[in-house]
Each structure stands twice: as C-alpha cells, then as structure tokens.
Motif scaffolding. Structure first.
Motif, PDB file in Angstrom:
ATOM      1  N   TYR A 185      -6.213 -20.638  20.860  1.00  0.00           N
ATOM      2  CA  TYR A 185      -5.493 -21.797  20.320  1.00  0.00           C
ATOM      3  C   TYR A 185      -6.362 -22.562  19.319  1.00  0.00           C
ATOM      4  O   TYR A 185      -5.852 -23.037  18.303  1.00  0.00           O
ATOM      5  CB  TYR A 185      -5.056 -22.736  21.440  1.00  0.00           C
ATOM      6  N   TYR A 188      -6.117 -20.779  16.230  1.00  0.00           N
ATOM      7  CA  TYR A 188      -4.759 -20.938  15.696  1.00  0.00           C
ATOM      8  C   TYR A 188      -4.624 -22.295  15.007  1.00  0.00           C
ATOM      9  O   TYR A 188      -3.981 -22.418  13.959  1.00  0.00           O
ATOM     10  CB  TYR A 188      -3.761 -20.810  16.850  1.00  0.00           C
ATOM     11  N   TYR A 246       1.594 -13.682  16.776  1.00  0.00           N
ATOM     12  CA  TYR A 246       0.621 -14.773  16.623  1.00  0.00           C
ATOM     13  C   TYR A 246      -0.698 -14.213  16.101  1.00  0.00           C
ATOM     14  O   TYR A 246      -1.245 -13.260  16.666  1.00  0.00           O
ATOM     15  CB  TYR A 246       0.378 -15.474  17.960  1.00  0.00           C
ATOM     16  N   ALA A 248      -4.597 -15.596  14.332  1.00  0.00           N
ATOM     17  CA  ALA A 248      -5.446 -16.769  14.105  1.00  0.00           C
ATOM     18  C   ALA A 248      -6.825 -16.323  13.653  1.00  0.00           C
ATOM     19  O   ALA A 248      -7.274 -15.223  13.971  1.00  0.00           O
ATOM     20  CB  ALA A 248      -5.563 -17.581  15.395  1.00  0.00           C
TER      21      ALA A 248
END
Length: 376
Positions: A185, A188, A246, A248
C-alpha cells in the motif's frame, strides 16, 4: 425462469466458472468486500428448467439520505451472450430488480467486444450508453498458450532488453504474503501521487487484497534490489484469466527497470497456474501520444498483448429526473466548488483569515478533490 439468491460462496463461484464470460468482480468474494463499505450484495442465480441460465452479482447502495439507490452489476451479468433469449431474460430481470429496489438506474458493463449484438439489444430495450464509465473500456490481452520463449519473442525488443537488464543488475522478484500488504500500500500511495490518481484508505485495499489472497484467487509479487523493495503487483485470477489489477512502485532505482521483470514474472506465474489469458487491465480507448495513459499503454503494449475495446457501461434509467440530477447537476455543482476554491480572491481571503502565515494554516484541500467515484 426461476430466481434464487445464492448465499453459498463455493457454489456461486463453482457455477460462475461454468460460464465463458465470468469475472472476479462477479465473484462472491467481491460482493463480500463491497458489503463492508456500504453496499448490499445480491448474488442472483437465474435458472431455466433447473439449469443455470445466467448469474448477476447485483450491488445496491442508498444515495445519501434519499430513499433512492444506485445499482451496479460490475463486469456482468454473466451468461451465454450468444443466446439472445438468455440475454433478453436476464436484462428483463435486472430491469425489474432496479424498479423493485427503487434504484435511480441500473448499470452493467459486461466484457463484450465493441460491435457485439448486445449493444443493439440494449438500445432497443431503452438502455443508454453511460456517461459514467467505471471500469476500463479498453485493455490489452496476452495469450498465454505459447511457450515462454515464444512469449518473449513476441514482445517489443526494448521490453525484452529491460527484462534482462533488471536481471543482470540484480533485481529479484519474491512472492509476497499478507504481512507485505502495508508495504504494498505504501508503494501504491507513492504511485498515486506520482501519477496523479486518487486512491482509497488502506482499510479498503487491505480488505480486497486479503479476501482474494486468502481464497487463493490472487498472488502478490514484489521486486527488490539488495533487499530494498522497489515495486509490486497484485494479480487477481478466476478460471483461465489472470488480471493485473494493482501495480505499485517507489521512486527509487527506476533505472534498474524492476517493473519490466516484475511483469514478466507475473505472466510466468499466471501461466504456471494454468491461466490462458493475462489481462493488462486498462488502456486508452484511442491510443495516441496525447492521451494521459500513453506512457502506461506503451509499457503494457511492449509485452505483446492484443488491444481490445469493449462495449462499455450501459444504464437502465428508472427515474429520469434523479438520473439527470445525479449525472448533470451535482457534477456541475462540484466543478463549480473546485473552481471557486482555486480562485485568487478566495485564496486571498483564506490567507488573511490564517494571519497571512502559511505555517499557521492547516493544509488546504480543495473540496471534493480526488474523490473516487461511488461505484469503484
């Protein structure tokens, strides 16, 4: 036609795999995720003579304090789109469900290629092409049937070079675990700031990622150099398709091309798991250098995928007045507030109210800046 609300996750996903146009956003798990964030999930199984004819994970959510709802069937409904009778029956059910739920409108966006007869069927039934496209309308699909050598051969020469460069420079790719989600995260969030797109709080993504990882429907890969995390991807899969949903990366050591090696390893993993298609999950509708997604498109295109444009999202409008308010009046009002917040006169007033000292002013945030659409 019989309708069943199927509350058995395993049975739902098992039946979902029987249809050729299934998708993770129609899985029982996606409904579970969204139910934690204000949505009500309705896993509807449509049967004819005891046999499944179609499936629709329908999501509904009340619009603010009003009695009206919005309704969405993400990447669905799921059915045999070569059977016109099944299409008509399932659409009729969704239309009736929208009225029953007092929805302003119902939205669907099945992955049907542009030009499919479904478009004409929708228009004849009064559905309209949506002003609000939630999922990517276009993408790049990579066929995983060929050997690894053949997949590499089909790539752009520069992409192959960057994959090998990353390996020569010592970039390594490891499989991530649930304990790596906070790290993923953070990367991200760095990516969102660098590329200028809004993201949700950690608790939302943690719920999504954990749900699919624990069900064995996703895998997380992280690229490192000398122990330093540089990039990551989380791939969600269902049936024969793996989706690069996703991605990142940090701002460090980008010259080592960690994303190229990471993507290649994600493709290899998908193939090893038996997937036959790798979905790059998003491309410009009309790729050209002036498009904001051009750089992302060029990166994805380098892996040799086939460009596909879908029909996009269509809406069935139940309440024309509220639909107009939802799509025209409120967005115009929010745009006005953003312009007002950017006006020099308002900034001067704010400056005086803060004593003209920046270090005493709270960090400014434009009203509604970076808000994520309701459906995502």
């Amino acid at each position: 036609m019989e309708i069943r609300i199927l509350q058995d996750a395993e049975e739902w996903d098992r039946l979902l795999l029987r249809f050729p146009y299934n998708h993770p956003l129609q899985s029982y798990e996606w409904g579970m995720v969204k139910s934690h964030f204000g949505w009500q999930a309705h896993p509807c199984l449509l049967e004819e003579g005891g046999s499944p004819m179609g499936m629709a994970l329908i999501l509904t959510k009340r619009w603010g304090f009003l009695p009206w709802k919005v309704m969405y069937v993400p990447r669905g409904p799921v059915l045999d789109y070569e059977d016109e009778g099944a299409i008509e029956s399932v659409l009729s059910f969704i239309e009736a469900k929208a009225r029953e739920e007092k929805a302003i409108f119902a939205k669907i966006d099945p992955e049907m290629p542009e030009g499919h007869p479904l478009e004409e069927i929708l228009r004849k039934r009064g559905w309209r092409y949506s002003r609000e496209q939630i999922q990517f309308r276009s993408t790049l699909l990579l066929d995983l049937h060929p050997s690894e050598d053949e997949l590499l051969r089909r790539m752009k020469q520069k992409t192959r070079y960057n994959i090998r460069l990353a390996g020569r420079k010592g970039v390594q790719v490891k499989e991530g675990s649930l304990s790596d989600l906070p790290l993923f995260y953070r990367m991200y969030r760095i990516t969102s700031r660098r590329n200028g797109f809004p993201i949700r709080p950690y608790r939302y993504y943690e719920r999504v990622w954990r749900t699919f990882l624990e069900k064995g429907m996703a895998y997380l890969l992280i690229a490192e150099h000398e122990g330093q995390p540089l990039a990551g991807v989380l791939i969600i899969r269902l049936g024969g398709k793996a989706i690069y949903m996703y991605g990142a990366s940090t701002n460090e050591k980008r010259n080592l091309m960690p994303n190229h090696l990471l993507q290649w390893e994600a493709i290899r993993r998908a193939r090893a798991l038996g997937c036959t298609t790798y979905d790059m999950w998003g491309a410009p509708d009309n790729p050209n250098p002036s498009d904001p997604m051009w750089g992302v498109y060029r990166f994805k295109e380098g892996f040799g995928g086939r460009f596909v444009r879908y029909i996009g999202a269509y809406d069935f409008v139940v309440s024309p007045q509220w639909y107009f308010l939802y799509h025209r009046v409120i967005p115009a009002y929010l745009a006005f507030l953003r312009r007002l917040a950017l006006s020099p006169s308002l900034r001067r007033i704010r400056g005086r109210s803060c004593g003209q000292r920046r270090n005493r002013c709270p960090q400014e945030r434009l009203p509604f800046q970076g808000k994520i659409p309701l459906f995502m």
